[in-house]
Design an enzyme around this catalytic site. Structure first.
Site, PDB file in Angstrom:
ATOM      1  N   HIS A  22     -10.095  -4.037   8.713  1.00 19.06           N
ATOM      2  CA  HIS A  22      -9.596  -2.739   9.181  1.00 19.06           C
ATOM      3  C   HIS A  22      -8.120  -2.581   8.810  1.00 19.06           C
ATOM      4  O   HIS A  22      -7.274  -3.256   9.373  1.00 19.06           O
ATOM      5  CB  HIS A  22      -9.790  -2.676  10.700  1.00 19.06           C
ATOM      6  N   HIS A  64      -2.613   5.475   7.240  1.00 16.83           N
ATOM      7  CA  HIS A  64      -3.567   5.884   8.269  1.00 16.83           C
ATOM      8  C   HIS A  64      -3.312   7.287   8.799  1.00 16.83           C
ATOM      9  O   HIS A  64      -4.242   8.043   9.059  1.00 16.83           O
ATOM     10  CB  HIS A  64      -3.552   4.903   9.444  1.00 16.83           C
TER      11      HIS A  64
HETATM   12 CA    CA Z   1      -9.874   4.250   9.095  1.00 16.76          CA
END
Ligand code: CA
Length: 360
Positions: A22, A64
């Site tokens: 992630h 992000h």
């Molecule tokens: Ca993502």
């Protein structure tokens, strides 16, 4: 005989389970830096995630947020370039400007309402205090193409075939700003050879309207058939918007995805779903009694893979129903039966799966 069958099933299952890094090995190095991606690669992740947003000059960068506030020194480098809401948007800067920024572990500035640490100084506050220190060393923003070259380069030099897992970030918002983010992402994917259902790629988004557009228009037009993943948010996160009949923006309502037939509807366009962990195992669960939803069962019946997020070791991030991180992985991979997990700590999931395969 029955025992043997169970053992074989278990081994095969372990080999099929995915570890998705992630934002890279973001538990150890600032998220989405190439350094964090290299570490995730070396740790043995199966897929490495890229969140993708667009710059003013239509370049794709791996970040992000659609804003630069949380992980860069933008306020210091370009004072006066924030919008009226006080935020600095990637879309208001050219790639050349964004390359001049320093990237940091995530922080809140002390004048930020949400993160006032009450100390009265101007020091930024780390969002994850136990992680890499804020503002240290030297990290930069890179483009989506550069990250693909990085992972493909490692695939060549190591002989492995590690996958990519890009996310179309806030496509509705990008469109409001006049940008077709999905088209750009697919164009880059195609240029680098990710075109078919068997290529090592999953393309994810929280926006179902966009997923349907990608599946029914963009992929056919570009002669691609890569697998898509529908991410599932809680409505309260206000992750996705859509225009209503009067053209007014409203928060997208995800509730239909959890209802009868929801997974079948998603499966018309996608190969998998990415739900929040708590949508699968309720946070009201205890060590003695897990409360498991029908999501994984329904998704599997519809032929969808299930890749929940986000598995973290940080203080307070392991739900009360799991004694430790490995027990949490055990519950999700083998009791509930998910196909992969998004984790900030890919080494721990890789080691867990290896140990389990050995011990059976
Ligand atoms: Ca993502």
């Amino acid at each position: 005989m029955l025992m043997l069958m169970l053992m074989q099933t278990s081994l095969a299952q372990t080999a099929d389970k995915l570890v998705i890094a992630h934002r890279g090995a973001s538990g150890y190095l600032p998220e989405h830096t190439l350094e964090a991606k290299a570490m995730a690669y070396a740790m043995g992740a199966d897929y490495i995630e890229q969140d993708v947003v667009m710059t003013r000059d239509n370049q794709l960068v791996v970040l992000h947020d659609v804003t630069l506030d949380r992980v860069t020194n933008i306020a210091e480098k370009f004072p006066g370039r924030a919008r009226e809401d006080g935020h600095f948007y990637v879309l208001d800067f050219n790639l050349e400007e964004i390359r001049r920024l320093d990237v940091s572990e995530g922080f809140r500035s002390s004048d930020d309402d949400s993160g006032n640490n009450g100390s009265g100084n101007n020091e930024p506050t780390a969002i994850f205090p136990g992680r890499f220190p804020v503002g240290k060393s030297n990290f930069k923003v890179h483009t989506f193409a550069e990250e693909i070259e990085f992972i493909q380069g490692l695939n060549q030099s190591t002989g492995k075939n590690i996958g990519i897992y890009p996310e179309i970030k806030s496509p509705w918002w990008h469109r409001q700003e006049g940008k077709n983010l999905s088209r750009e992402i697919l164009t880059v994917l195609k240029r680098y050879g990710y075109t078919s259902a068997t290529d090592r790629v999953y393309l994810q988004t929280f926006d179902f309207n966009e997923l349907r557009y990608v599946a029914t228009e963009l992929l056919p037009e570009l002669e691609m058939s890569i697998p898509l993943v529908q991410l599932i948010a809680e409505n309260s996160w206000q992750e996705t918007f859509e225009s209503n009949a009067d053209g007014i923006a409203q928060v997208y309502d995800y509730s239909w995805m959890h209802e009868e037939g929801g997974m079948q509807e998603i499966a018309r366009y996608a190969s998998g779903v990415g739900p929040n962990m708590a949508m699968i195992v309720s946070n009201d669960s205890s060590v003695e009694k897990l409360e498991v939803s029908t999501l994984v069962r329904d998704a599997h019946q519809a032929g969808l893979k299930v890749h929940p997020f986000t598995f973290r070791l940080d203080a307070g991030r392991i739900p009360q129903y799991a004694q430790d991180f490995e027990k949490l992985l055990e519950i999700f991979y083998f009791q509930v039966g998910v196909d992969g997990v998004f984790t900030d700590y890919p080494d721990r999931a890789v080691e867990y799966l290896k140990d389990r395969a050995k011990s059976r």
